[in-house]
Design a protein around this motif. Structure first.
Motif, mmCIF file in Angstrom:
data_model
loop_
_atom_site.group_PDB
_atom_site.id
_atom_site.type_symbol
_atom_site.label_atom_id
_atom_site.label_comp_id
_atom_site.label_asym_id
_atom_site.label_seq_id
_atom_site.Cartn_x
_atom_site.Cartn_y
_atom_site.Cartn_z
ATOM 1 N N SER A 223 0.822 -1.203 0.000
ATOM 2 C CA SER A 223 0.000 0.000 0.000
ATOM 3 C C SER A 223 0.857 1.255 0.000
ATOM 4 N N PRO A 224 0.469 2.299 -0.771
ATOM 5 C CA PRO A 224 1.218 3.562 -0.740
ATOM 6 C C PRO A 224 1.104 4.272 0.605
ATOM 7 N N LYS A 225 0.210 3.803 1.465
ATOM 8 C CA LYS A 225 0.063 4.397 2.796
ATOM 9 C C LYS A 225 0.975 3.737 3.830
ATOM 10 N N GLY A 226 1.680 2.693 3.423
ATOM 11 C CA GLY A 226 2.504 1.949 4.366
ATOM 12 C C GLY A 226 3.880 2.542 4.578
ATOM 13 N N GLN A 227 4.625 1.920 5.492
ATOM 14 C CA GLN A 227 6.023 2.280 5.721
ATOM 15 C C GLN A 227 6.811 1.996 4.459
ATOM 16 N N VAL A 228 7.723 2.886 4.093
ATOM 17 C CA VAL A 228 8.530 2.685 2.890
ATOM 18 C C VAL A 228 9.518 1.543 3.123
ATOM 19 N N PHE A 229 9.514 0.587 2.225
ATOM 20 C CA PHE A 229 10.363 -0.603 2.300
ATOM 21 C C PHE A 229 11.824 -0.221 2.143
ATOM 22 N N ASP A 230 12.704 -0.868 2.916
ATOM 23 C CA ASP A 230 14.138 -0.635 2.785
ATOM 24 C C ASP A 230 14.902 -1.931 3.052
ATOM 25 N N VAL B 253 -4.524 -7.827 8.403
ATOM 26 C CA VAL B 253 -3.201 -7.348 7.985
ATOM 27 C C VAL B 253 -2.322 -7.014 9.187
ATOM 28 N N ASP B 254 -1.078 -7.479 9.149
ATOM 29 C CA ASP B 254 -0.116 -7.212 10.220
ATOM 30 C C ASP B 254 0.685 -5.940 9.962
ATOM 31 N N GLU B 255 0.897 -5.615 8.693
ATOM 32 C CA GLU B 255 1.736 -4.471 8.355
ATOM 33 C C GLU B 255 1.435 -4.021 6.934
ATOM 34 N N GLU B 256 1.542 -2.725 6.700
ATOM 35 C CA GLU B 256 1.431 -2.170 5.356
ATOM 36 C C GLU B 256 2.800 -1.662 4.922
ATOM 37 N N LEU B 257 3.210 -2.025 3.703
ATOM 38 C CA LEU B 257 4.492 -1.592 3.175
ATOM 39 C C LEU B 257 4.311 -0.910 1.833
ATOM 40 N N SER B 258 5.115 0.126 1.617
ATOM 41 C CA SER B 258 5.062 0.900 0.378
ATOM 42 C C SER B 258 6.379 0.770 -0.370
ATOM 43 N N LEU B 259 6.295 0.776 -1.699
ATOM 44 C CA LEU B 259 7.492 0.762 -2.524
ATOM 45 C C LEU B 259 8.118 2.152 -2.617
ATOM 46 N N GLY B 260 7.336 3.172 -2.362
ATOM 47 C CA GLY B 260 7.835 4.543 -2.430
ATOM 48 C C GLY B 260 6.684 5.525 -2.426
ATOM 49 N N ASP B 261 7.001 6.782 -2.487
ATOM 50 C CA ASP B 261 5.981 7.828 -2.400
ATOM 51 C C ASP B 261 5.368 8.122 -3.762
ATOM 52 N N PHE B 262 4.697 7.119 -4.292
ATOM 53 C CA PHE B 262 3.979 7.237 -5.558
ATOM 54 C C PHE B 262 2.912 6.155 -5.579
ATOM 55 N N VAL B 263 1.989 6.229 -6.536
ATOM 56 C CA VAL B 263 0.873 5.292 -6.600
ATOM 57 C C VAL B 263 0.962 4.478 -7.885
ATOM 58 N N LEU B 264 0.781 3.166 -7.770
ATOM 59 C CA LEU B 264 0.759 2.260 -8.910
ATOM 60 C C LEU B 264 -0.661 1.751 -9.129
ATOM 61 N N THR B 265 -0.879 1.057 -10.239
ATOM 62 C CA THR B 265 -2.224 0.562 -10.538
ATOM 63 C C THR B 265 -2.596 -0.661 -9.702
ATOM 64 N N GLY B 266 -1.624 -1.286 -9.083
ATOM 65 C CA GLY B 266 -1.910 -2.446 -8.247
ATOM 66 C C GLY B 266 -0.715 -2.809 -7.390
ATOM 67 N N GLY B 267 -0.904 -3.777 -6.519
ATOM 68 C CA GLY B 267 0.145 -4.160 -5.581
ATOM 69 C C GLY B 267 1.086 -5.233 -6.081
#
Length: 258
Positions: free
Chosen positions: A98-105, A137-151
């Motif tokens: 999700s774009p609302k999640g913590q940014v993955f690193d 859901v245990d955690e939400e993770l984001s790929l970055g500060d942008f929105v994609l069409t799907g997960g």
């Protein structure tokens, strides 16, 4: 799954998605594809539509309160998730892409690589029913500060990053411990044959055969590049007194050159 030959629990990763073929196309290739074939990791891409209890395998509906788009319904996701561990003693760790999640690193990749069973939920349309997030859901993770069409793309990226940390997936632990981000620094430059290309020479130290000098050069290059490109990372990195002296000296030399 216990691998009797290797004597460890094989990590399981499930991707709950509406587009399993899309995920399989990437995860069946290269290093991760080989890891799957050789039993280093058990990855499954599961179609949420298979768990829709209706004639047309419908998994989405209009949002309460109105608005654009469709929302993925809770029931198909719930049934899909529970099917993934009905024969297991432990519930897997569920991550919503999700774009609302913590940014993955890199640190998160290392943390997740130590788990036994992870499930990535790939959202689509306008997302999923909030009650799924609240209950499952245990955690939400984001790929970055942008929105994609799907997960799907984030889930595949997360899976790749996690699997590289697993025993036997890469040829040697050095393959990832010296990469960018793993030790808090960006990676040093890499070169290969020929030693001269377009009048550009490989740094002489790399041709010297002096392994200690090569290691020192690479570390100093990593420090320099991180300072130039990601000073925010350098602030959090664990630096020795020697590192600090090198950075101070290189900064003084840079100012003097101006």
């Amino acid at each position: 799954m216990f691998d009797r030959l290797r004597g460890f629990l094989m990590m399981k990763i499930d991707l709950m998605t509406l587009f399993p073929e899309m995920c399989e196309t990437v995860l069946n290739e290269s290093i991760i594809g080989r890891a799957r074939k050789t039993g280093k990791v058990d990855i499954r891409c599961v179609n949420i539509r298979d768990y829709a209890n209706n004639k047309h395998s419908k998994v989405d509906d209009t949002p309460f309160g109105g608005g654009m788009g469709m929302v993925m319904m809770a029931d198909p996701i719930d049934r899909c998730f529970h099917s993934l561990y009905e024969k297991e003693a432990n519930r897997p760790y569920l991550i919503y892409c999700s774009p609302k999640g913590q940014v993955f690193d890199q640190q998160k990749a290392l943390e997740l690589s130590k788990m036994e069973h992870i499930v990535f939920l790939c959202g689509h349309y306008e997302g999923v029913d909030q009650r799924v997030l609240d209950e499952l859901v245990d955690e939400e993770l984001s790929l970055g500060d942008f929105v994609l069409t799907g997960g799907e793309l984030p889930a595949v990226v997360f899976t790749d990053a996690v699997c590289r940390m697993l025993p036997g997936v890469l040829a040697d632990d050095l393959c990832f411990t010296e990469e960018s981000h793993f030790a808090g620094l960006l990676e040093y430059p890499q070169y290969t044959r020929p030693s001269r290309w377009h009048n550009r020479d490989v740094p002489p130290v790399l041709l010297s055969g002096d392994h200690a000098a090569v290691d020192r050069w690479r570390h100093e290059q990593a420090l320099t590049i991180t300072k130039q490109r990601r000073p925010d990372m350098l602030k959090k990195a664990v630096l020795s007194e020697k590192d600090k002296r090198f950075l101070k000296q290189s900064e003084a030399e840079r100012i003097e050159e101006k």
